[in-house]
Each structure stands twice: as C-alpha cells, then as structure tokens.
Scaffold this active site. Structure first.
Site, PDB file in Angstrom:
ATOM      1  N   ASP A 148     -16.761 -21.688   1.534  1.00 44.33           N
ATOM      2  CA  ASP A 148     -17.501 -22.841   2.045  1.00 44.33           C
ATOM      3  C   ASP A 148     -19.000 -22.819   1.817  1.00 44.33           C
ATOM      4  O   ASP A 148     -19.618 -23.865   1.838  1.00 44.33           O
ATOM      5  CB  ASP A 148     -17.214 -23.014   3.542  1.00 44.33           C
ATOM      6  N   HIS A 398     -22.712 -19.506   7.559  1.00 45.56           N
ATOM      7  CA  HIS A 398     -23.184 -20.562   6.657  1.00 45.56           C
ATOM      8  C   HIS A 398     -23.436 -21.886   7.368  1.00 45.56           C
ATOM      9  O   HIS A 398     -23.898 -22.848   6.731  1.00 45.56           O
ATOM     10  CB  HIS A 398     -22.189 -20.753   5.499  1.00 45.56           C
TER      11      HIS A 398
END
Length: 949
Positions: A148, A398
């Site tokens: 991701d 993230h």
C-alpha cells in the site's frame, strides 16, 4: 488477504497461486489503531481486526490446503496476548506447517517516503524480534510486503536485503511505469538498491502485484463485497460455474501475458476482509476445484493456495535473468494529474514531532544501557522504553508519519508518542542520577523551540545538563527563556562561558500564546562529549550588562569565521552566501510563496489537492511578499536577522559563532483561507549555480540519489504536472551543484523533518513547508487537510529549521553528513533548580574516545539482561568523500568507557538472525572480521549482540 496463482511448470499458461492474506489491516487513515482492532468506529470504517484472526484460524483448521499470510506484527501481537495456551499452540502448528505465513513482519507496514531509516530499522526489529521469539525460524518472514505505500524508496529495498529477505512485493507504481513494464514483461525485476554496497548485498528481487492489494474484478467474496458467490448446484436456475471459470481463465491468461515466467500471482482479499473467512475460503475451494478439473479436458491451468515465499521460490527455480533497476519509484502517480507528492509534507507538525521522538527514543535507549538496571527502577520511580518503542514503531505506518490520516487519528499518534516519552523521561532521570551521583529532581522542557520553560523563566540559579546521543563531540547553541537581563554561565570545569541575553521575538510570543511569559532568551554555546553529558550552571547577574537590543534596519551582512551572508538593503532578503574558508560565493535569494491548491473543478481533471495528492492549479506560485520587514541582533554569540513577510509568515536568519551552516528558522501559519483558496506554502532558494536540470535528494536519510527535472531513468516520461510531477521526498537533505564538477559550488539544505521539494528551474531549490486544503482528494481520508487545534483554532502554526551549507562537491559530504545526523539526533537538555551537590559528576562520556567521522553509532539498546544490541554504520557513500569514503576499523572491546565487552556475535540488520546463518537467494541481473575488530565499508551497517558487564 491474498491468494497466489502460479503457472504450472510443465504447461505454458498458468499455474496460479492464490495468496490469502490480510492486506491492510492497519490502514489507519480513518480510525485509530485501537478502533481498528476492536471495530469500535464502524460508522467511520467497518473494521474489526481481532475477528479476522479468530475467523481465519478456524477456517485454516478445516482444510489443510488453505493458506493465509499476515503482515503487521502490532495487531497480531495484540491478538496473540489474549489467546489461551491451547490456541497459541494451534497457531504455532499452523506456522510450523507453513499454512500461516508471516510476510514483512515489522511492527507495521511503514511509509517509504517520509520515514527515517533509523526508525524503520527499529520498527522492523521490534516486530521481527517478537515473531522470532514466539515462532522461531518458521515464523521468520522471507518476503518484504509493501502493498500500500505510495511510492517506494531505494533505501527500503537496501534495508530489506540486509535484513535477509529474498524478495520484495508491492502494489503501487506510476501508471506510465506500469504500462511500460507490462509491455516488456518487467513487472518482476532485480533492484540494486545501493551504489556503494558490493552486490548482491543490497540486491532484491522485486515484484509488482497485478491488482495492487485487491482481488481480480468479479472475484471478491467477503461480507463487504458485492460479487456473486460460486453457485455450483446444476439444478438451480442461477448456476454460474461456467461463467466464473470463463471469466477467471480470461483474467489468468491476460495476466500471464505480462509476466515473465509460467507462474503468476493473484491476490485474494482487501482492506479489513476475512472477518468471516468462511465466505472467502468456501468460494476459493470451489474455484480451485473447478478450474483444476478442466485439466481433464486439456486445460493447462493449475490453481493452488500458496504464499509469497513459495511463489518467490518458483521464480528463483526458473533461473532467468532479470531487468536491473538502480533508481527508485518516486514520484508515484495513478493518473495524468494525480501525483501523490503532497503527503511528502502533509501534517508537518506531526512529521517534526515524530523526528524529535526518534531522537528522544535513541537517548532513552542509550541511557538505559549506560545507566544500568537502576535506570528502570531508580530514585525517580519506574521508567521504561518499551512504550516509546511501540509508539515510534506504529508512527512509521504509511498512514501515520505520512500525514494521510484523519485529524483525530493524527492526534492519537501524537498522544502515543507523548505517553512513551513520559515513561522514558523517568528512565532518563534515573540514569542521569546514577551517572552523575545527583538525586536532585530533573525538569524536562519540551517547548524550548517556542521559548517556554517554567524553571528557567523563574529561577535565579539552575543547572543545564546537555546529553549528546552522537558518538562524536558536538557544539550546540542553547536558547533558554528567561526574564532576567544578565546571567553568568559556567561549564563543567567552572570556566566562564560567553553568553548573551536577547529579546524574545514578536513571532515567538505570538506562536507560544499563553504557554509562557519570558521576555528574553539566554543564548550560549555548549560543547558536549560523545555519547555523554556535560553540565552548565546558570545564575542571574544582578549588575550585568543590559540585554542586546534590536536594530530596525537590515544589516549589509552577518558573518563568522566560516560564512558570510549578505542582504539586499531594499528588500530585506538574502542576496549572497560565501564560504570564507574555500572563498566560494554564490548569489542566493530566498523567499516564501504559495501554490493555489486545485479544487478539482477544471477542464483537465477533477482531481483536487489533498492529504495525498499535490496539484496546484498553476505552475507559477504567488509570492507572499517581495520585501521583508526586518530587525537584527548582533552579539558575540549569535547574529540574527528577523524577517516578517506577512502576519502568517516570518523567519529568523541565524548564524552562531562556531557554525559552519546558516540557519533559517521559519514560522508559517495560520494559513489564511478567507479567500476560499487552499494554500501550499513553499520556500524557494534561487542561486547562481548552473545545475543543468539536476538536483539531489536523500533516500530515507541515507544514500543520495540524483534527480532530473521532467525525467525518469526507466521510461520516457509524458509530463502532465510540471510542479507536482517534479517533487520528491526530502527526508534529511537535498542539494544542487554544477554537474560533473568537484571544485565548483554545492548548496546543501538540511531539513529538520521529511518534506517535499524539487528543482523546478535551473539553479533553484524549493521545499514545501505547510499545507492547508479545503477539499478531500478522494484517496481514503474523507476529510480535507485543514489542521486546527485548541491552541490554534484558526489554523495550525508550524515552526521549523533549514540549515544551509556551501562547500565544493568533493568535500561537501564531510560537512552535510554530520550536520544532518546532528539534526536527527539532537542534544537533550534537562534542568535542575538551585545548586548541585559538590560531589556531583558534571561530565561523562560513555565512549573511551569519539568514533571516526565516517562512523555513526546507530543503535545502542538493552536487549536482555547482560546483552546489548549495537549497530555501527559507515555514513558515507563510496564516491562522496576523498577522506571519509574509506573503510574504517573499530575495536569493539575498546569502544565503551563503562561497559566491559565479554563477547560479541554478529546479526543481520534486523537482529532476528545470526549473520553467519543468513542465506538468501542469488539472482542474476541482465547485465575479515576478528573477535573484537570490525571493519565498516562505505554505507555498511553492522549489527552486534554484545555480552557486557
């Protein structure tokens, strides 16, 4: 959760490995970590991570063919602690059988653009250590899995290789890059992730997943999906097996045409899926059964449950050559006007707090070792570092330090860091008490950057303890808020130290608001020993000289023995910078600008700027002011030119007496939005350096990569966003120089946090400082990046520093490498009121001698009782320095002053495997250590477990 499909080795089309895995259980852009684990805010995002593992384990036990991969250890750790001993034994058996496989295995799936390599190594070590101690070798991940993150850093690949991973898989890359790689069947490649480490030390087989982290279209069988299940009763009117098989084989054959081997991978799962794993597994069992049954009729497709490590093994067995890549995967765009370069700067206050927290954690870890067991249970109570380690680890996610989360989630990350530091402060106080012999209470002042410290503001006599976490001595300018007009400062040897009192600026008074009341600042230079502390005493001087006064006009220049800085008398702006040692001078103008953020309402695209995406509606930014109102202060300790550009933008140009770098302390905010325009504020440095479109940025704070405007090394770029498409992450430094010349000019800018920037025109370097946006960019946050707080309800104010140095390229790294390390690991100040006991030890170093300039002490932390984890790194690339890009030998037994090293064993980078036992696959591109002495070569990090007394 994913499935792998791989091609059958004896047939041509496909042997399909179905990867079943949790892909983003810790996507924390919408909810906090706790909310995701418990499923507490399903009104925001339906999620319940704890139920995924409950359900998956139950389903794995029902069919021995089924597989599942798990990625982020933080969530698994929570679940594991709450299981019975019998369930834990069941899970161990699944792991031993390879049916539950851990991939990546860090505490989280970290961001790659805005993280510092030291924090990434720490969070990976934390997660992998738990897996190693819980499951042994069978729980050790062999594959890195970043499906991701929004672009991929070369340094991450280098770290993964040094951690022993055989391969790396991710989901996101630029849409133009993917198109080209599909045509050339280069979606699997060999990433050579260092230009200094000898191959294959930093080589990593890297694969790009076909659907990001999602299943193929039409094959999602979760309670959150709308795709129809496989209906395989031929007596029913809606029997659909034939249709499912036709669609599946079409997808499989299409995918096989863009990958190199006769094995392909299909991921089966997505965000927060498998809460009811029966839905997935029941349909996947049917899919495998019916696809493989077609082999009786001549089909050459075989489907099976698999895992990433099994798939990687088949790629290795293919014994092919692989396209070689030596750059990185930034910037990332998923469409022509959709560049994910805004998050390089999003939430700049959180990015700075994360960087400060990393520095504090390293100090906490070091003092836990140097102070011994009393650090944890000492005169100031029980302190511990584990809370801070976990908070810092999850902050690397993230959707954490990246700034791509909702406001309440960002607040939660900051709260976790604050709680961790609170526990570490007790440990630090205990350790300093043990090392100094003083039990006097120690005060921590965490808001010195805005001149707030209640003790120094009120006390007539106090001491300052300066702890230096670097393995070399440092000189540091201390600025303390005071209300007196004159002070006497003495060092640890009783020698008088030159100091000055200067008035607090109006900009500082505005940003601190009602959090302090000091009218002055006491400034003096301190010199701290390597990996140790020194103590300064401060007392009010009743009859001293008055404070330095400010002058309302712009000075022609400020200078010390290293640098000279000139100003334009008409505009108040910088006009030149000179290195007095090398006799270099460049023209240098610096100013502040803002890009008008796109609202998505135009003919080219409906994409607005948001937390992820940077999209200005024009290539020309608005100048905030062409002139700066100035006042100056000139003392023997420090010289300052204070500049005001607007009510919401100010700066201090600062040069202290012993500095080789010019400091620009900027304060930006609240960004005005009364005009209904989102603003993205930059500072731009325009110079006389002829850069030929090239500039340089660091990768996660380590190696430097060369960039070129409107250019990508691996494909022909069709540029559609001339600003956002030329922005790159700057984690600790960037520079511009004359190309291919070692004796010309190089301007280096060191940042105090991760920021985005670029060189849009020759001789120019711009860095984005702050963003305030009015629209969501439709990438998952579901709210605009419009930060406010209780203190700043009208909009967040952010303060930071840039450090500028001017050196010839041949020696520039000798200056900016240690300069950047000094910003990442800055001295920690603690304060004691009144007089210290006369037997107090005022100075201490944990080293027998400072380490050589090329060597950085990266990690010193308690591992177990009597065991210490040590990492030493060579911090220069092979080409950077004529002096420091050479191998360096260090004797571990002669390193520490208070620790006796009884034994040493070398580990891999993540400390979850003995170095001598680490075995990795060898991939083919298309084209002496004694008991105590160890040699570091350029860019090498070596990790040791020391047995100490």
């Amino acid at each position: 959760m994913q499935l792998i499909f791989s091609h059958n080795v004896w047939l041509h089309i496909c042997f399909v490995c179905l990867f079943v895995c949790v892909s983003r259980v810790a996507c924390t852009c919408a909810c906090t970590v706790d909310q995701y684990y418990y499923g507490d805010r399903n009104d925001i995002q339906h999620a319940g991570v704890q139920y995924i593992l409950d359900s998956v384990v139950d389903q794995l036990l029902k069919n021995p063919d089924r597989r599942f991969i798990y990625v982020e250890t933080a969530f698994f750790y929570r679940w594991w602690k709450r299981q019975s001993s019998s369930m834990q034994q069941t899970v161990r058996q699944l792991v031993n059988e390879g049916r539950l496989e851990f991939v990546n295995g860090g505490w989280c799936m970290s961001d790659e653009a805005t993280t510092h390599y030291s924090a990434v190594i720490d969070q990976m070590t934390l997660g992998l250590r738990f897996l190693n101690e819980t499951f042994g070798p069978c729980g050790r991940p062999r594959v890195a899995w970043h499906i991701d993150p929004f672009g991929h850093a070369r340094e991450h690949a280098s770290m993964f290789a040094q951690m022993g991973y055989d391969g790396f898989f991710f989901g996101r890359l630029d849409y133009q890059d993917r198109d080209r790689r599909m045509l050339d069947k280069e979606q699997e490649l060999l990433w050579r992730a260092s230009d200094s480490l000898t191959p294959p030390m930093a080589d990593l087989l890297t694969g790009i997943l076909p659907n990001g982290y999602n299943p193929p279209n039409g094959f999602c069988w979760d309670q959150s999906c709308d795709d129809p299940p496989i209906r395989d009763d031929p007596d029913l009117e809606d029997y659909n097996v034939d249709d499912v098989l036709k669609r599946f084989l079409t997808i499989a054959n299409g995918q096989s045409s863009v990958y190199k081997t006769n094995h392909i991978i299909m991921t089966m799962g997505s965000d927060f899926q498998y809460e009811n794993a029966n839905l997935w597994y029941k349909n996947l069992d049917k899919l495998i059964l019916y696809v493989n049954a077609l082999q009786a009729n001549g089909s050459n497709v075989n489907v099976l449950y698999s895992t990433p490590s099994c798939y990687l093994q088949e790629l290795h067995r293919a014994n092919l050559t692989w396209a070689l890549k030596t750059d990185d995967f930034f910037p990332y765009a998923d469409n022509a006007h959709d560049f994910w370069t805004g998050y390089f700067t999003s939430r700049p206050a959180l990015k700075r707090y994360e960087r400060i927290s990393n520095s504090n954690l390293q100090t906490c870890n070091q003092l836990e070792v140097l102070g011994g067991p009393v650090s944890r249970k000492g005169p100031f109570g029980e302190g511990e570092s584990q809370t801070m380690k976990k908070a810092m680890a999850v902050a690397q996610h993230h959707d954490a330090v990246s700034g791509t989360e909702k406001q309440h989630v960002a607040n939660d990350y900051a709260r976790r860091l604050a709680n961790g530091w609170k526990n570490c402060q007790v440990l630090v106080s205990n350790s300093l008490a043990a090392l100094s012999g003083s039990l006097a209470p120690r005060i921590h002042c965490d808001n010195l950057n805005i001149s707030v410290c209640p003790l120094t503001e009120t006390s007539k006599k106090f001491s300052v303890n300066v702890y230096n976490p670097l393995a070399r001595p440092v000189t540091w300018l201390v600025r303390l808020p005071v209300n007196g007009t004159a002070y006497i400062v003495s060092d640890a040897r009783g020698k008088s130290v030159e100091c000055e009192v200067v008035p607090v600026s109006s900009a500082t008074r505005e940003v601190r608001r009602n959090r302090g009341f000091a009218v002055n600042e006491l400034v003096f230079l301190v010199q701290a020993p390597p990996l140790g502390f020194t103590t300064y005493s401060v007392s009010l001087h009743a009859h001293g000289p008055p404070p330095a006064s400010t002058r309302q006009r712009t000075p022609a220049a400020i200078q010390n023995r290293f640098l000279r800085v000139t100003f334009d008398p008409d505009t108040g702006l910088l006009s030149s910078l000179s290195n007095l040692k090398t006799k270099q001078t460049i023209k240098l103008t610096q100013n502040f600008y803002w890009y008008n953020a796109s609202d998505g309402n135009n003919s080219l695209s409906n994409q607005p700027s948001g937390a992820y995406i940077f999209r200005p509606n024009s290539s020309t930014p608005f100048v905030i002011s062409k002139t700066a109102k100035t006042e100056s202060i000139r003392t023997a300790v420090v010289q300052e030119v204070r500049q005001w550009f607007a009510p919401w933008v100010s700066q201090v140009v600062r040069l202290h007496a012993d500095s080789r770098a010019l400091e620009l302390e900027w304060t930006v905010g609240p960004l005005p939005i009364d005009d209904d325009l989102g603003k993205e504020v930059i500072t731009r440095l325009d110079t006389s350096i002829k850069t030929s479109q090239y500039f340089y940025t660091d990768s996660n704070g380590r190696e430097v990569l060369r960039r070129k405007t409107d250019f990508r090394p691996t494909w022909h770029l069709r540029q559609s966003e001339p600003i956002a498409g030329n922005y790159y992450p700057i984690n600790s430094r960037a520079f511009i120089k004359v190309l291919y010349t070692d004796d010309a000019d190089q301007l280096t800018v060191v940042t105090d946090r991760s920021q985005g920037g670029g060189s849009i025109s020759n001789g120019s370097l711009e860095i984005m400082l702050h963003r305030r946006l009015l629209y969501d960019d439709m990438r998952g946050v579901a709210e605009p990046l419009n930060e406010t707080s209780d203190i700043f309800p009208e909009g967040l104010v952010v303060r930071g520093r840039l450090l500028l140095s001017l050196d010839p390229p041949a020696s520039a790294a000798d200056a900016h490498r240690p300069l950047a390390q000094g910003v990442v690991l800055q001295p920690l100040l603690t304060f004691t009121d009144g007089d210290l006991h006369r037997n107090t030890q005022l100075e201490f170093s944990g080293l027998q001698a400072a380490l050589p300039p090329a060597v950085h002490l990266l990690t010193l932390t308690q591992w177990d009782e009597g065991l210490v984890l040590l990492r030493l790194e060579h911090q220069f690339q092979s080409w950077e320095s004529k002096v420091n890009s050479q191998p360096v030998t260090v004797n571990l037994q002669k390193l520490f002053s208070t620790l006796v090293v009884l034994g040493v064993s070398e580990l891999n980078l993540s400390a979850n495997q003995w170095k001598e036992e680490m075995r990795r696959f060898h991939w083919t591109p298309q084209t002496d250590f004694s008991t105590w002495e160890m040699t570091l070569r350029p860019m090498e990090i070596r990790t040791f477990l020391l047995r100490v007394r």
